[in-house]
Design an enzyme around this catalytic site. Structure first.
Site, PDB file in Angstrom:
ATOM      1  N   ASP A  29       0.833  -1.197   0.000  1.00  0.00           N
ATOM      2  CA  ASP A  29       0.000   0.000   0.000  1.00  0.00           C
ATOM      3  C   ASP A  29       0.873   1.255   0.000  1.00  0.00           C
ATOM      4  OD1 ASP A  29      -2.381   1.760   0.696  1.00  0.00           O
ATOM      5  OD2 ASP A  29      -3.246  -0.242   0.865  1.00  0.00           O
ATOM      6  N   SER A  82      -6.761   3.810  -1.883  1.00  0.00           N
ATOM      7  CA  SER A  82      -6.781   2.366  -1.636  1.00  0.00           C
ATOM      8  C   SER A  82      -8.100   1.726  -2.041  1.00  0.00           C
ATOM      9  CB  SER A  82      -6.499   2.097  -0.156  1.00  0.00           C
ATOM     10  OG  SER A  82      -5.255   2.652   0.194  1.00  0.00           O
ATOM     11  N   HIS A 141     -11.200  12.615  -0.448  1.00  0.00           N
ATOM     12  CA  HIS A 141     -12.400  12.364   0.360  1.00  0.00           C
ATOM     13  C   HIS A 141     -13.592  13.203  -0.093  1.00  0.00           C
ATOM     14  CE1 HIS A 141     -10.503   9.886   3.509  1.00  0.00           C
ATOM     15  NE2 HIS A 141      -9.431  10.572   3.195  1.00  0.00           N
ATOM     16  N   ARG A 171      -3.756  17.307   4.666  1.00  0.00           N
ATOM     17  CA  ARG A 171      -3.190  15.973   4.464  1.00  0.00           C
ATOM     18  C   ARG A 171      -3.158  15.640   2.974  1.00  0.00           C
ATOM     19  NH1 ARG A 171      -3.173  11.298   8.184  1.00  0.00           N
ATOM     20  NH2 ARG A 171      -3.354   9.326   7.058  1.00  0.00           N
ATOM     21  N   ASP A 172      -4.274  15.853   2.293  1.00  0.00           N
ATOM     22  CA  ASP A 172      -4.343  15.633   0.848  1.00  0.00           C
ATOM     23  C   ASP A 172      -4.054  16.914   0.071  1.00  0.00           C
ATOM     24  OD1 ASP A 172      -5.097  12.959   1.268  1.00  0.00           O
ATOM     25  OD2 ASP A 172      -7.170  13.576   1.589  1.00  0.00           O
ATOM     26  N   ARG A 207      -9.346  17.466  10.468  1.00  0.00           N
ATOM     27  CA  ARG A 207      -9.831  16.133  10.066  1.00  0.00           C
ATOM     28  C   ARG A 207      -9.317  14.983  10.926  1.00  0.00           C
ATOM     29  NH1 ARG A 207      -7.247  14.313   4.413  1.00  0.00           N
ATOM     30  NH2 ARG A 207      -7.586  12.260   5.303  1.00  0.00           N
ATOM     31  N   ARG A 287     -15.806   9.603  -0.211  1.00  0.00           N
ATOM     32  CA  ARG A 287     -15.042   8.427   0.206  1.00  0.00           C
ATOM     33  C   ARG A 287     -15.576   7.924   1.551  1.00  0.00           C
ATOM     34  NH1 ARG A 287      -8.486   7.753   0.360  1.00  0.00           N
ATOM     35  NH2 ARG A 287      -8.390   6.421   2.188  1.00  0.00           N
ATOM     36  N   ALA A 288     -15.614   6.609   1.683  1.00  0.00           N
ATOM     37  CA  ALA A 288     -16.352   5.994   2.781  1.00  0.00           C
ATOM     38  C   ALA A 288     -15.594   5.932   4.100  1.00  0.00           C
ATOM     39  CB  ALA A 288     -16.748   4.568   2.380  1.00  0.00           C
ATOM     40  N   ASP A 289     -14.296   5.627   4.051  1.00  0.00           N
ATOM     41  CA  ASP A 289     -13.661   5.130   5.272  1.00  0.00           C
ATOM     42  C   ASP A 289     -13.720   6.091   6.451  1.00  0.00           C
ATOM     43  OD1 ASP A 289     -11.841   6.809   4.028  1.00  0.00           O
ATOM     44  OD2 ASP A 289     -10.122   5.479   4.246  1.00  0.00           O
ATOM     45  N   ARG A 290     -13.647   7.398   6.196  1.00  0.00           N
ATOM     46  CA  ARG A 290     -13.621   8.341   7.313  1.00  0.00           C
ATOM     47  C   ARG A 290     -14.977   9.011   7.583  1.00  0.00           C
ATOM     48  NH1 ARG A 290      -8.631   8.856   9.452  1.00  0.00           N
ATOM     49  NH2 ARG A 290      -6.862   8.226   8.161  1.00  0.00           N
ATOM     50  N   LYS A 362      -6.232  -2.029   6.679  1.00  0.00           N
ATOM     51  CA  LYS A 362      -6.349  -2.360   5.257  1.00  0.00           C
ATOM     52  C   LYS A 362      -7.022  -3.718   5.021  1.00  0.00           C
ATOM     53  CE  LYS A 362      -4.188   1.367   3.790  1.00  0.00           C
ATOM     54  NZ  LYS A 362      -4.775   2.412   2.918  1.00  0.00           N
ATOM     55  N   ASP A 431       1.860   3.383   3.043  1.00  0.00           N
ATOM     56  CA  ASP A 431       0.763   4.348   3.013  1.00  0.00           C
ATOM     57  C   ASP A 431       0.501   4.961   4.380  1.00  0.00           C
ATOM     58  OD1 ASP A 431      -1.306   5.713   1.568  1.00  0.00           O
ATOM     59  OD2 ASP A 431      -2.754   4.464   2.623  1.00  0.00           O
ATOM     60  N   ASP A 472      -1.173  -0.328  -4.777  1.00  0.00           N
ATOM     61  CA  ASP A 472      -2.493   0.236  -5.103  1.00  0.00           C
ATOM     62  C   ASP A 472      -2.436   1.706  -5.493  1.00  0.00           C
ATOM     63  OD1 ASP A 472      -1.758   1.017  -2.547  1.00  0.00           O
ATOM     64  OD2 ASP A 472      -3.758   0.760  -1.683  1.00  0.00           O
ATOM     65  N   HIS A 473      -1.392   2.411  -5.098  1.00  0.00           N
ATOM     66  CA  HIS A 473      -1.202   3.834  -5.437  1.00  0.00           C
ATOM     67  C   HIS A 473       0.122   4.262  -4.825  1.00  0.00           C
ATOM     68  CE1 HIS A 473      -2.093   4.850  -1.254  1.00  0.00           C
ATOM     69  NE2 HIS A 473      -3.167   4.088  -1.343  1.00  0.00           N
TER      70      HIS A 473
END
Length: 560
Positions: A29, A82, A141, A171-172, A207, A287-290, A362, A431, A472-473
């Site tokens: 990752d 990811s 996100h 962060r991004d 965040r 985006r789902a995870d957060r 992950k 990652d 994956d990236h």
């Protein structure tokens, strides 16, 4: 499976590749390929295993695309992530994803015709519409322009009172960019007020400290957001959001990711926008995870992770559905891509016994996302999924080796057991540690991941199997912001601007092992190959032809 039954799932045998070899499918990752320099942690780290692939068999090593249109995102400026990466790796086809889905729904106006929007619209006459999410144009996100369109669209469709609860990024996107984003949002809300819509910012925070935790790592993060957004309570109170961000950023060691929660108050000191009975709430991250943890707090009647104090009766919708298995949230504005007939499902139906493992952060990527946003097993008798608990209560740079060794040992044992035909793992180090911006720790992380790869390859050697190593990236291969010429950027005080986000770099893929037929090599006629091409490649290595609508395989067999 549908009424067509088992035959609909039968894969044709590959004419030149034998069946029955154990395959290790390893995803590193955040492991991209970039120019070597001191800020490329993969280059700096001691990574003999990954380095050896390039030199020992160059015809079995290449780069593939892991961002932008190659993974279903809108443009080549969109860095991979990811979730979309593992969707592509598992599905073998490119589906419109995340931001792109939302873009299409906003551009066509379809978003306003759906069940989700009609659900929140019920609150427009007598309640407030609350929008909660990441204020950023990072495109990982959320995106500022999507929030702007949603604000405009909701106002045009009857929302009379709107409150925005934003989370600053850093962060991004570049740390410090939060002020500009808040100023842009304030201008938009001011324009809405001129059209007789009562639109204001109600609360905010960074965040990583407010709201956007993931994988149930730290519920206090969500609670801090809940207190500000729902209860109107926070340690800091300001009359304006611009003032809030500027003052909180002026504190020593402050950065956008970790700004403390604040609420905006009126002249009497009362919060301008707590969430109340009868209101509508939209979490506008795609985006789902957060967003999943907040979604649970907003939606679940039976909730025990923290004391919510007050649970308003609201109409809540996500920008997308964040968890298809949990059906969470039950209402959403944009319908997810239907990813059916994933490679994992095909292989299980063709007798390929599968083992998948990662640590908590992950684990969903080698299971849920790999399988087309689907939880659970295709066939419990044929599959085993193992989750190793991630460290909690620390940032990952404190323990940069994470669980790489444990994941590798589980994979090794699964390979040597003879019970599985495919052993699939994700090594999160590059990652998760890369995201902390700690260059020294990320170097340690990359070395740990490389060692884990070697452990897995050693097991493959013992059983005469095949390995497929990819990523994956990008992330760990470039840890510094750069100008257009590629030179590292410095801030006003001359300090290096650290890059904590994913990148636009390609990722490596390597194949090998004693079970790989001598004439197998990467083709030269798929120059734009991406993550979605990996599924057909792996299906071939298992001895089958991939379905004809899959992205083409990356390999060919040359008769010696």
């Amino acid at each position: 499976m549908g009424s067509a039954g088992q035959n609909a799932w039968k894969l044709a045998d590959h004419p030149k590749l034998p069946k029955g070899k154990t395959i290790a499918m390893v995803v590193l990752d955040g492991w991209g390929e970039a120019k070597p320099d001191q800020y490329n942690c993969i280059h700096v780290a001691d990574t003999p295993t990954m380095d050896s692939f390039k030199t020992t068999a160059p015809e079995r090593w290449r780069l593939i695309k892991a961002h932008g249109t190659a993974v279903g995102l809108p443009s080549e400026d969109d860095m991979g992530n990811s979730e979309v990466g593992h969707n592509a790796l598992g599905a073998g086809r490119i589906f419109a994803q995340g931001a792109k889905l939302v873009d299409l729904a906003l551009a066509s106006g379809k978003i306003y015709d759906g069940e989700g929007f009609n659900y929140i619209k019920q609150s427009f006459d007598n309640g407030t519409l609350h929008l909660i999410g990441l204020l950023s144009d990072g495109g990982v996100h959320s995106r500022l322009d999507q929030l702007q369109l949603l604000l405009k669209g909701a106002a045009e469709r009857g929302a009379k009172r709107i409150r925005v609860h934003f989370l600053t990024d850093g962060r991004d996107v570049l740390d410090g960019s939060s002020v500009g984003f808040v100023e842009t949002l304030e201008k938009d809300l001011s324009n809405l007020r001129e059209k007789a819509v009562d639109a204001q910012i109600a609360s905010g925070g960074g965040r990583m400290y407010v709201t956007m935790d993931r994988y149930e790592n730290d519920w206090n993060v969500v609670k801090r957001g809940w207190d500000a957004q729902v209860l109107g309570e926070a340690p800091y109170k300001f009359r304006s959001a611009v003032e809030a961000v500027e003052k909180l950023r002026a504190e020593p060691k402050a950065n956008d990711q970790y700004l403390p929660p604040f609420v905006i108050v009126d002249e009497s000191g009362n919060p301008v926008g707590p969430i109340k009975d009868g209101d509508a709430v939209v979490t506008f991250n795609f985006r789902a995870d957060r967003m999943t943890m907040l979604a649970k707090a907003l939606e679940y009647a039976d909730f025990d992770k923290f004391d919510r104090v007050r649970v308003p009766k609201i109409h809540y919708a996500g920008m997308l559905q964040y968890d298809g298995e949990l059906k969470l949230p039950s209402q959403y504005l944009v319908t997810p891509p239907e990813i059916e007939r994933t490679s994992g499902e095909y292989l299980v139906h063709n007798g390929v016994r599968t083992f998948a493992c990662s640590e908590t952060v992950k684990f969903g990527h080698v299971t849920f996302f790999w399988n087309g946003n689907r939880s659970g097993y295709f066939n419990e008798e044929m599959e085993e999924y193992v989750e190793i608990p991630s460290d909690v209560g620390i940032t990952f740079n404190v323990q940069p080796k994470m669980k790489a060794l444990e994941i590798a040992e589980k994979a090794r044992d699964a390979i040597l057991s003879g019970k599985f035909d495919q052993v699939r793992v994700n090594l999160p180090n590059g990652d998760m540690v890369g995201h902390t911006g700690d260059i020294e720790a990320t170097v340690v992380a990359c070395k740990a991941a490389d060692g884990a790869v070697q452990t897995i390859i050693d097991a493959i050697e013992q059983v005469g199997g095949i390995y497929v190593i990819t990523a994956d990236h990008g992330n760990a291969e470039d840890m510094v912001k750069r100008d257009k010429s590629g030179k590292p950027l410095l801030d006003k005080s001359g300090k290096l601007q650290i890059l904590t986000s994913h990148t636009l770099e390609p990722v490596p893929i390597a194949i090998g092992g004693p079970g790989l037929k001598a004439g197998v090599r990467f083709r030269n006629d798929v120059p734009t190959g991406g993550l979605a091409n990996v599924a057909a490649t792996v299906i071939n290595l298992h001895g089958f032809e991939a379905p004809n609508d899959y992205e083409p395989t990356l390999i060919e067999v040359v008769d010696n």
